[in-house]
Design an enzyme around this catalytic site. Structure first.
Site, PDB file in Angstrom:
ATOM      1  N   GLY A 299       5.074  -0.377  10.825  1.00  0.00           N
ATOM      2  CA  GLY A 299       6.665  -0.847  10.455  1.00  0.00           C
ATOM      3  C   GLY A 299       7.878  -1.407  10.874  1.00  0.00           C
ATOM      4  O   GLY A 299       7.181  -2.696  10.681  1.00  0.00           O
TER       5      GLY A 299
ATOM      6  N   HIS B  41       7.234  -2.661   1.466  1.00  0.00           N
ATOM      7  CA  HIS B  41       6.690  -1.490   2.372  1.00  0.00           C
ATOM      8  C   HIS B  41       6.576   0.027   1.259  1.00  0.00           C
ATOM      9  O   HIS B  41       6.081   0.810   0.852  1.00  0.00           O
ATOM     10  CB  HIS B  41       6.478  -0.951   3.693  1.00  0.00           C
ATOM     11  CG  HIS B  41       6.544  -2.158   4.826  1.00  0.00           C
ATOM     12  ND1 HIS B  41       7.246  -2.581   5.285  1.00  0.00           N
ATOM     13  CD2 HIS B  41       4.641  -2.073   5.687  1.00  0.00           C
ATOM     14  CE1 HIS B  41       7.095  -3.633   6.143  1.00  0.00           C
ATOM     15  NE2 HIS B  41       5.596  -3.511   5.831  1.00  0.00           N
TER      16      HIS B  41
ATOM     17  N   SER C 262       9.194  -8.236   7.916  1.00  0.00           N
ATOM     18  CA  SER C 262       9.892  -7.641   8.665  1.00  0.00           C
ATOM     19  C   SER C 262      10.265  -8.391   9.892  1.00  0.00           C
ATOM     20  O   SER C 262      11.609  -8.403  10.499  1.00  0.00           O
ATOM     21  CB  SER C 262       8.852  -6.510   9.881  1.00  0.00           C
ATOM     22  OG  SER C 262       8.174  -5.634   8.991  1.00  0.00           O
TER      23      SER C 262
END
Ligand code: PAF
Length: 283
Positions: free
Chosen positions: A31, A37, A187
Site C-alpha cells: 500500500g 506501483h 513509500s
C-alpha cells in the site's frame, strides 16, 4: 473495480475468470502506492486480461524495532490509484485472514542470497516476504506477478522461491521509477524531513557515477565501492548500512567485475532506511 477482503472471495473471482479463459496479472504491495506501483499495475494491465492488486502490510517481514506500526497507510488514495491504472480487483485482507490463529508454517529461501545485503541487517525479513508472497500466490493464482527492480534482493529471492517451489507463473521485473532528481520512488520517502529529502538524491548519483566508472573500464570492486562510499559520506548524518557489488542473479560477492553486476546500497538518513541499486552489464 471490485474490493475484496477475503481469500475465499478472491479465489471465487479468480476461478470464474479462469473458467472464461482469462489470464491473471498480480501486483502484491504493502500500500501507500506511488507511481512506481502505478507502472507495475499498468504493465500488468497490458499483459493480462485481469489485474489483481493486493494491499497488505505484512507483519512477518518487519523486525521488532522496525516501522510496522508507523508504516504509512492510505486505503482511499490506494484505491483511487488502482482505479486510475485499470486494476480489476483490490484485495485488502486483514492480518487474521493471512495469519489466522495457530499459523506456524514459514517459507525460507536459505543460503547467501538471504544472508547478504538487507538480509544481514534485517534478519527474518525475507522469510516474512517469501511466506506472504507464497500465500498470496496461492490465493491469486496468477499467470504473471509483478515486482519492482528497486527491491532487487526481494526479486532474486522470489525468483529463487518460484523456481524451487515450482510455482507455475512468470515473475515480471519492472524498472525502478525515480523522482526527477533521481531519488528512487518508495513509500518510505514520506518519512524524510525536508533536509533529508534534499540530500537523498546523492544515493542515486553515487550509483550512476559507479556505473560510469565501470563503463569507462574500471573492473575492481574495491575501487568502485570506495567511490560510492566517498560520495555517500558527503551526506551529513547518513549512516551507510551496506555498499555491495554482487552477481546480479545469485547475489554472490565478486572480486572483479564481469557479466551482469548488481550495485546495491542501503543508507539510513535520520530514521529512514533507504535502499537503491542499479544493474550494470560488464562487457
Ligand atoms: O515489496 C513489497 O511491497 C512487499 O515486500 C511485498 C512483496 C508486497 C510482500 O509483502
Amino acid at each position: 473495480m471490485q474490493l475484496i477482503h477475503t481469500k475465499n472471495k478472491l479465489r471465487t473471482f479468480v476461478r470464474e475468470a479462469r473458467a472464461q479463459g482469462k489470464t491473471i496479472g498480480f501486483v502484491p504491495t504493502m500500500g501507500y502506492l506511488h507511481a512506481g506501483h502505478g507502472s507495475l499495475i499498468q504493465t500488468a494491465r497490458k499483459q493480462n486480461d485481469v489485474v489483481v492488486v493486493s494491499v497488505f502490510v505484512n507483519p512477518t517481514q518487519f523486525g521488532p524495532n522496525e516501522d510496522l506500526s508507523a508504516y504509512p497507510r492510505d486505503a482511499e488514495r490506494d484505491l483511487a490509484l488502482m482505479r486510475t491504472h485499470g486494476a480489476d480487483v483490490a484485495f485488502f485482507p486483514n492480518v487474521e485472514e493471512i495469519y489466522p490463529a495457530g499459523f506456524t508454517t514459514y517459507v525460507e529461501v536459505q543460503g547467501p542470497m538471504t544472508a547478504t545485503l538487507c538480509g544481514r541487517s534485517r534478519p527474518g525479513h525475507f522469510r516474512g516476504v517469501a511466506t506472504v508472497v507464497t500465500k498470496l500466490f496461492h490465493m491469486a493464482a496468477p499467470d504473471r506477478a509483478y515486482f519492482g527492480q528497486k527491491d532487487a534482493q526481494q526479486v532474486a529471492v522470489i525468483q529463487q522461491m518460484t523456481r524451487d517451489l515450482d510455482f507455475d507463473l512468470q515473475i515480471v521485473v519492472c524498472p525502478t521509477l525515480r523522482e526527477p532528481d533521481g531519488l528512487a520512488m518508495s513509500s518510505r520517502n514520506v518519512y524524510l524531513s525536508t533536509a533529508e529529502r534534499a540530500q537523498a538524491p546523492t544515493i542515486s548519483k553515487a550509483l550512476f557515477e559507479a556505473e560510469a566508472m565501470i563503463q569507462k573500464g574500471e573492473r575492481t570492486v574495491a575501487a568502485v565501492s570506495q567511490h560510492i562510499q566517498k560520495k555517500l559520506q558527503t551526506m551529513p548524518g547518513a549512516a551507510i548500512d551496506y555498499i555491495s557489488i554482487v552477481d546480479a542473479r545469485t547475489l554472490a560477492d565478486l572480486e572483479t567485475l564481469h557479466s551482469t553486476v548488481l550495485i546495491a546500497v542501503a543508507v539510513k538518513l535520520g530514521r529512514t532506511r533507504l535502499i537503491d541499486n542499479i544493474r550494470v552489464d560488464v562487457s
